[in-house]
Structure formats: C-alpha cells, structure tokens
Design a protein around this motif. Structure first.
Motif, short mmCIF file in Angstrom:
data_model
loop_
_atom_site.label_atom_id
_atom_site.label_comp_id
_atom_site.label_asym_id
_atom_site.label_seq_id
_atom_site.Cartn_x
_atom_site.Cartn_y
_atom_site.Cartn_z
N HIS A 605 80.33 23.65 55.27
CA HIS A 605 78.89 23.51 55.45
C HIS A 605 78.44 24.39 56.61
O HIS A 605 78.91 24.24 57.74
N ASP A 606 77.51 25.32 56.35
CA ASP A 606 76.99 26.20 57.40
C ASP A 606 75.97 25.46 58.26
O ASP A 606 74.91 25.07 57.77
N PRO A 607 76.26 25.23 59.54
CA PRO A 607 75.22 24.67 60.42
C PRO A 607 74.06 25.66 60.52
O PRO A 607 74.27 26.86 60.68
N CYS A 608 72.85 25.16 60.43
CA CYS A 608 71.68 26.05 60.46
C CYS A 608 71.62 26.88 61.73
O CYS A 608 71.30 28.08 61.69
N TYR A 609 71.92 26.25 62.87
CA TYR A 609 71.78 26.95 64.14
C TYR A 609 72.98 27.84 64.46
O TYR A 609 72.95 28.59 65.44
N LEU A 610 73.99 27.82 63.63
CA LEU A 610 75.09 28.75 63.76
C LEU A 610 74.94 29.86 62.73
O LEU A 610 75.05 31.04 63.05
N GLY A 611 74.65 29.47 61.49
CA GLY A 611 74.53 30.44 60.41
C GLY A 611 73.17 31.12 60.38
O GLY A 611 73.01 32.25 60.86
N ARG A 612 72.18 30.44 59.81
CA ARG A 612 70.89 31.09 59.58
C ARG A 612 70.25 31.59 60.88
O ARG A 612 69.68 32.69 60.92
N HIS A 613 70.30 30.80 61.94
CA HIS A 613 69.63 31.19 63.18
C HIS A 613 70.40 32.26 63.95
O HIS A 613 69.78 33.00 64.73
N ASN A 614 71.72 32.33 63.78
CA ASN A 614 72.51 33.28 64.58
C ASN A 614 73.47 34.14 63.76
O ASN A 614 74.28 34.86 64.33
N ASP A 639 73.11 32.17 54.03
CA ASP A 639 71.73 32.09 54.51
C ASP A 639 70.87 31.16 53.67
O ASP A 639 69.70 30.91 54.00
N ARG A 640 71.43 30.65 52.56
CA ARG A 640 70.69 29.66 51.76
C ARG A 640 71.29 28.27 51.91
O ARG A 640 70.98 27.37 51.13
N SER A 641 72.12 28.08 52.91
CA SER A 641 72.73 26.78 53.11
C SER A 641 71.66 25.73 53.38
O SER A 641 70.63 26.00 54.01
N MET A 642 71.92 24.52 52.92
CA MET A 642 70.96 23.44 53.15
C MET A 642 71.28 22.71 54.44
O MET A 642 72.44 22.49 54.79
N CYS A 643 70.23 22.34 55.14
CA CYS A 643 70.35 21.65 56.42
C CYS A 643 71.01 20.28 56.25
O CYS A 643 70.90 19.64 55.20
N CYS A 644 71.67 19.81 57.30
CA CYS A 644 72.26 18.46 57.28
C CYS A 644 71.22 17.39 57.59
O CYS A 644 71.45 16.21 57.38
#
Length: 763
Positions: A605-614, A639-644
């Motif tokens: 699972h891509d964390p939003c603040y690790l993946g999409r934001h950075n 970049d299309r990962s869903m948030c937790c």
C-alpha cells in the motif's frame, strides 16, 4: 460573387461582429472578476521553466495522458481548435469568394495535409469524446461515474460544435476540390478528394459549407460569452494561464508542502498579524487568491479528481470537482456585488457600500449571494461535512489535467474555520490540546518517548549534546514512539541500522510532533509553534554541519513530508530520507544482506505522503522484493493509490458517513489474496490493521493476514536463525527479543483504543 454569397457573407459578418464583440467584452470581464481575488506574487516567475512546463503539458498532453483512453482524442480536438482557427477565419473569405484561400499556404500540399488531418481529427475526436461520455454516464454507474454532477448539456453543446466545425472544414475542402480549384494530391486530401467525387461543382455549395463553419463558431461565441461559468468551454483559453501560473515553477503539482497562509499577497507572519486587517485563511470567496479564482474558472468538469477521491468513492459528500464548481458558481454570482465595492465584515454587516440606496444598480441575486456564508450547514456554499471529509491525499491534484490546486483551497478554508470561527469537528479538540500541552497527538508524556527501546538487546544512542560520529538523526515520530503497532516499525528500523553499522542517534524527549496534523486540520498557529520549536532543536543538533551532512531518517511519511518540504520555509534545511530509501540503499550496497527469504505473497500500500506527495514508489517495492516476498499489486497503486483514510488529520476524526475508507482499501488489498499487507507509514499501518481486524471479525479475511511495515519484512529476511549451539548455551541471538515482539498479534482497537480519547459528551 452571387446573391447566395452576398447573403450568407453578410449574415456571417454581421453576426460575427456581434459575437466577437460579446466574446471580447466577456474576456475583459473575466480579467476584472479574477482580479477580485487576493494578490499572489509567487506566481510571477521564473518565466522560462514555467513556459517549458506549459508547452510540455499542452503540446504533449503529459497530464491528460494519465487517462490514456481519453488523451489521444482530446489531443486531436485541442489541435483542431488551435490551428483550426485559421480555417475558421479563412471561411470569412470563402463565404464571399468560394475559390479564396490563404495566400501561399493554400497551394502548399503540406498545409493542405495539415488542414485535412485537423478536419478529420476534430470529427473523430469529438465523436470519440461523446462516446466516452456516454459509456461513463452516471445513469449507469451512479457515484462511480466521474461525470456524476457534471453539466452534460454544456458538454454535448461543445462536442457538437467541435464535430460541426470539423465537418465544415472537410466540406469546404471537398467543395473546392469538386470545383477543381487549388487542386491537391490525394495523399494531402485523402478524405475531401474522394468525397468531392460525390459533390457537384458548385460555388454556392462551398459558401454553404463555409457558412456552416462560421455559424457554428458564432453560436459558440455567443453562448460562452453569456455563460462565464461554462468551464468546459472556457478552459480552452484559461487552461494555458492556469498551467503557467501553477504553484510549482519547476512543473511539479501542488503536493508535498501546503501553500503558506497568505494575506495581501504576502506570507502571513502570525506574530505580527492583525485579525482586523489580515486574512486568516479563507472565510469568504474574495479571500481566495486570484489563482484560486482562475482555478474555479478553469475546471472542465471532467471528473478525474472525483474518480480518484477516496471520500467520494466511499459515500462521503466531498467531490473535489463539485467543490470547485460550487465555489465557481458562488464566485461569479457574487462578482457583481464585489465589483461594485461591496464587502461584509465577519458579522455579515455591509461595510463596503453606504448610503440610503447603496445596492442601487446591483443585481438582486448578487446581493443575496453576498449574504451566504462560505461554509455552513444552513445555506452555506460548502457544507462542513464536505470540507472535513478531505484526507489531503492529493489524488485530485495529481489527476487534474489543468492543474487545479484543490488541497490548498481546502486547507485555506479549514484555517479560517479553526482560527477565526473555532468551528471544527469536536474530535479535533483533544488532538489540538494534546499537541499544545504534550507535543504529541496521543497526549503521552515526553519522557516516555524512549519506551520503544526497552526491549532491544542493544543500546540505542540518544543525543546528549554532541552528535559525535553519528551520520543520521533518527526522527522517530509520535506514532513510532507511542503507538504500539508503529513501535514495531521503529524497532525494526533501529535494529537494521544497528546490523548495517550505520551510526545514528535519536532525540528522545527533545523530539516533538512536526505539526502535520495541526496544519492539515487548519490550525496554522499550532503548526508554526511546533515547527519553529523543532527547527530550533534540529538546528542546534546539527550546528556546525554543512547542509548535506544534516541527515535525518524518518519512518513516518507525514514527518518525512513536513521535515523535507515545509521546514525549509522556517529555516530548517535538512537532508531528509525515508527509512525505505535508506534501507534500500543499504541493501544495494550489501550492508544488509537478506539470507532468509520471506516466501509469502505481499501486497504493498503506497502511503499518500510518501508516494503521491513525494514520488517515492520504487524503494519500498524493491525492499519487498529484496525480502524474498512475491509482490502483488492492487488495482489502485502508484500515483493512483487509494488513501488509507488517516491524512488531513482524519486519523483523529470519527468516520460517520458512508463506508470507512480504511475498510475500502483493505477490501482492495484482500482482493490480491495476500498473506501480508505491507506499507511504509505508521498512520497507514494503524488504519489498515483496523480494517483487517474489521474484516476478520466479519469473517471476510483470514486470521493469518497481517499488516506490516516493509522494514519488518526486511528484518525477517536479514536475521539469521540462531545456531543450535548458541541456543543450548543460552546466548541471545541477534534481535531475538524483537522477533518475539513482532510475533505478538496487533491488539484490535475495539479492545484497546488508539488515538486521542474524546471527552464525555462528544459524539
């Protein structure tokens, strides 16, 4: 020049003068309206990188291509509109003189081929876009359709004009070919030449086709000139400016750091700010910057943001698209009042106009609009549930093809609600108090920040005033220090650094929350207090070290983002890396060698603040592979990962509407049939673990499914099994106590709650 030509030409010119006059007048009004927003000088330059970004995004459709099935058709329509404008103006000559054409260009075969491609491409592209819109019509998919809430009448009108324009271009060319004027080889007129064989040689027919071209454009000009809120039409012009003036001059999207709180075009200094003079966030539509107004005007209602929004996809009232269109409609409805000089104070009283008949000449609807609260559940423009449903995951910003900055606007509105109105979800009260009094959202004592070290069989170095030979400062974070599940990640990282021989130190009780949840919740004052305190501590820790030697490693994606992207604005310049990045480098450099592969199926699972934001996507996945696990990707990843569901301070707010976001994400993860769900953020781990626990209690997930950090996977693979002789002698093996701890199951939150306890009486 016959009667047909004179009649059609005269009508075209007369209507054209009216239409172009209306259009130019509306553009002038657009400029006046957008200037109602607050100044923002940060958008002015530098020119070259901004222009390069603009050219890349519109010419190569780099943002539009995120939806590959749409991009080629939109690309054809876009170029058909831009270059096809020459064919439109050419029609003013053709309607009078059917044999007329642009000098020089008309006899150039390559120009003829270009016009042929534009005509055909416009028709094909327009038809394709209409079909795509039909296939995704909300009557079939309801909330799953990205077009839910979009104005279909406007869309079909624009697409119809596009198609008619293309037919007009081909029709004129075929009519000319039938008259044998400006003869063109078939390779440059592969549609119009064969079509001309079916048409009579008629000057009147060419004029009719030219008239059709002109009338479709004229109708379009009149309609859009009268409808300033038709973003699907106006984005053809405003998108260029919106892209050029995007927040990040280097072409990056408005993710990572949040836009600083500004007033009168300058970053607001909270120590000197005056609530009577300065704006604290956004409390009225005119408090948005001019770039905000440009954002509202540019929305095409394509719904890409909506389709990616975790709140919308789980039944919440928030749709980023509808949020922007509601702000747009309110802005343009209120604009006449604002242009007349109207202004209301915080109590809603008129302070901008005076006199016995102060509203004379102002549209009564604009006056009524001016009385609406921007945020309010009783007639407000934006419902509070909409505002507070956002997880600040950034999926909307990542997907928007015209660079609208949704998250910045939401945070600005939250700032006003928290700092001026004191109107926010009651659950945040406890979190704010804990941050202010204890320095962490859990309300734990600072002296307990080192409890995670007690079960380790090696000493964790704690900063004692001198870094010595330590290469890294290990920023543990509040979750890593206090949350039981996150502690396992902290211990795993510490042990891996110990095994690799990396010199590091921790701050212990000197560490405090970075302020991320306070800032995303709108409490800018509290964020500034925490951040300045931390910057002061960190600068003293690294005193005497050059910039590149001020190294910080963090396990929390939110701490990572704040330290790396937001602290530099406060004087904190550090070289910040996420633990997955550092561990991945240590594996590559053979400082960590996996010897016992984790032979399990793992989804990440891509964390939003690790993946999409950075944009950190590869390092965690490479670590999963290095551990020996088989990676199974979820449908929504990268970049299309869903948030937790934890971002935007939602970690400390109860989810009362729709399906829980963490359960939705866990359902998707379970669809890959994993034995473990890996992540790289303690917030994500808490949320996903709760989701797995919920599904296990429902009987929808195996009891063996576990949520872990990638560092734990790597530690399992790196640690050697104890030798029989050592076990017999009673000697401890490397990491034995941590292995025992990792084997303990996570305690469900219905048995042992996490987060800030709510005071009695809170719902």
């Amino acid at each position: 020049m016959g009667a047909v030509q004179l009649t059609l030409g005269g009508i075209s010119v007369l209507l054209g003068i009216v239409a172009w006059g209306m259009f130019i007048a509306t553009i002038a009004r657009f400029v006046r309206v957008i200037k109602l927003g607050q100044p923002d000088a940060t958008r002015n330059g530098p020119f070259v990188p901004r222009m390069i970004t603009l050219v890349k995004e519109f010419a190569a459709h780099t943002r539009m291509a995120k939806f590959r099935q749409v991009a080629p058709w939109h690309w054809l329509v876009m170029w058909g509109f831009l270059i096809g404008s020459l064919a439109l103006f050419e029609a003013y000559g053709e309607v009078f003189v059917p044999t007329w054409g642009w000098p020089i260009l008309e006899d150039w075969s390559l120009w003829s081929l270009l016009m042929e491609l534009l005509g055909v491409g416009t028709v094909v592209g327009g038809v394709a876009l209409a079909i795509i819109r039909q296939l995704n019509h909300p009557r079939r998919a309801d909330r799953l359709s990205r077009f839910a809430g979009s104005n279909f009448k406007w869309a079909y009108f624009v697409e119809a004009v596009v198609i008619v324009e293309g037919i007009g271009i081909i029709g004129v060319r075929a009519g000319k070919a039938a008259m044998h004027v400006h003869e063109t080889p078939t390779w440059a007129a592969f549609v119009s030449n064969p079509l001309s064989e079916l048409l009579p040689s008629s000057a009147a027919l060419v004029s009719v086709f030219a008239f059709i071209k002109l009338m479709s454009a004229t109708v379009w000009l009149i309609v859009v000139a009268r409808t300033m809120t038709m973003g699907i039409a106006w984005h053809r012009f405003s998108a260029f400016f919106n892209i050029y003036f995007k927040r990040e001059a280097d072409g990056g999207v408005a993710l990572g750091k949040v836009k600083p709180m500004m007033s009168k075009g300058k970053v607001l200094d909270l120590e000197e700010a005056d609530p009577d003079e300065d704006t604290f966030g956004v409390g009225a539509i005119e408090d948005f910057s001019w770039k905000g107004w440009l954002d509202f005007s540019t929305c095409t209602e394509c719904g890409r943001c909506q389709s990616q929004c975790p709140a919308w996809n789980t039944g919440k009232p928030l749709s980023p698209k509808l949020l922007i269109t509601q702000l747009r409609d309110h802005a343009y409805a209120k604009a006449p009042y604002l242009l007349a000089g109207g202004k209301r104070d915080m109590a809603g009283d008129e302070v901008g106009l005076s006199g016995d008949n102060m509203y004379a000449g102002i549209d009564v609807l604009a006056i009524a609009e001016s009385e609406k609260a921007l945020i309010g559940d009783d007639g407000g423009v934006i419902d509070p549930d909409v505002l507070w449903s956002c997880t600040s995951c950034g999926a909307c910003v990542e997907q928007c093809p015209v660079d609208i900055e949704h998250v910045d606007h939401i945070v600005d509105m939250r700032r006003y609600q928290v700092m001026i109105e004191s109107s926010f979800p009651t659950e945040l009260n406890g979190m704010f108090k804990n941050l202010e009094n204890k320095g962490n959202p859990w309300g734990q004592n600072a002296k307990d920040r080192l409890q995670w070290t007690e079960d380790l069989d090696f000493e964790v170095p704690v900063f004692d005033g001198d870094l010595g030979d330590a290469e890294y400062l290990f920023w543990v974070g509040c979750a890593g220090a206090f949350e039981d599940r996150a502690k396992k990640t902290t211990r795993a990282v510490a042990e891996l650094l110990h095994i690799a021989g990396v010199k590091y130190t921790v701050l212990g009780s000197e560490e405090s929350c970075t302020g991320d949840p306070a800032r995303r919740a709108g409490n800018e004052f509290l964020f500034q207090m925490l951040a300045q305190q931390n910057v002061e501590v960190l600068n003293s820790v690294f005193e005497g070290r050059e910039r590149k030697a001020r190294k910080v490693v963090v396990t929390c994606a939110h701490c990572f983002n704040t330290l790396a992207n937001e602290y530099p604005e406060l004087g904190g310049q550090f070289d910040v890396v996420h633990h997955t990045q550092l561990l991945n480098r240590l594996v590559r450099e053979k400082h960590l060698t996996p010897v016992a592969p984790v032979a399990e199926d793992v989804t990440y699972h891509d964390p939003c603040y690790l993946g999409r934001h950075n944009k950190v996507y590869d390092a965690p996945r490479e670590l999963v592979g290095a551990s020996g696990a088989q990676l199974r990707e979820m449908p929504r990843h990268g970049d299309r990962s869903m948030c937790c569901g934890a971002g935007g301070a939602r970690m400390w707010m109860e989810e009362k509407i729709g399906k829980r976001i963490n359960v939705e994400r866990v359902d998707e993860a379970l669809g890959t049939a994993p034995s473990k769900i890996a992540t790289g953020c303690p917030f994500c781990r808490v949320m996903l673990t709760d989701g797995v626990t919920s599904r296990q209690s429902d009987g929808m997930a195996s009891e063996k499914v576990e949520v872990v950090d990638v560092a734990q996977l790597l530690l399992t693979a790196v640690k050697r099994k104890p030798e029989p002789a050592l076990v017999a002698s009673g000697a401890p093996s490397l990491g034995e106590s941590d292995a025992e701890l990792s084997a303990k199951p996570d305690v469900p939150t219905d048995e042992k709650p996490t987060g800030t306890p709510l005071p009695e009486g809170d719902d």
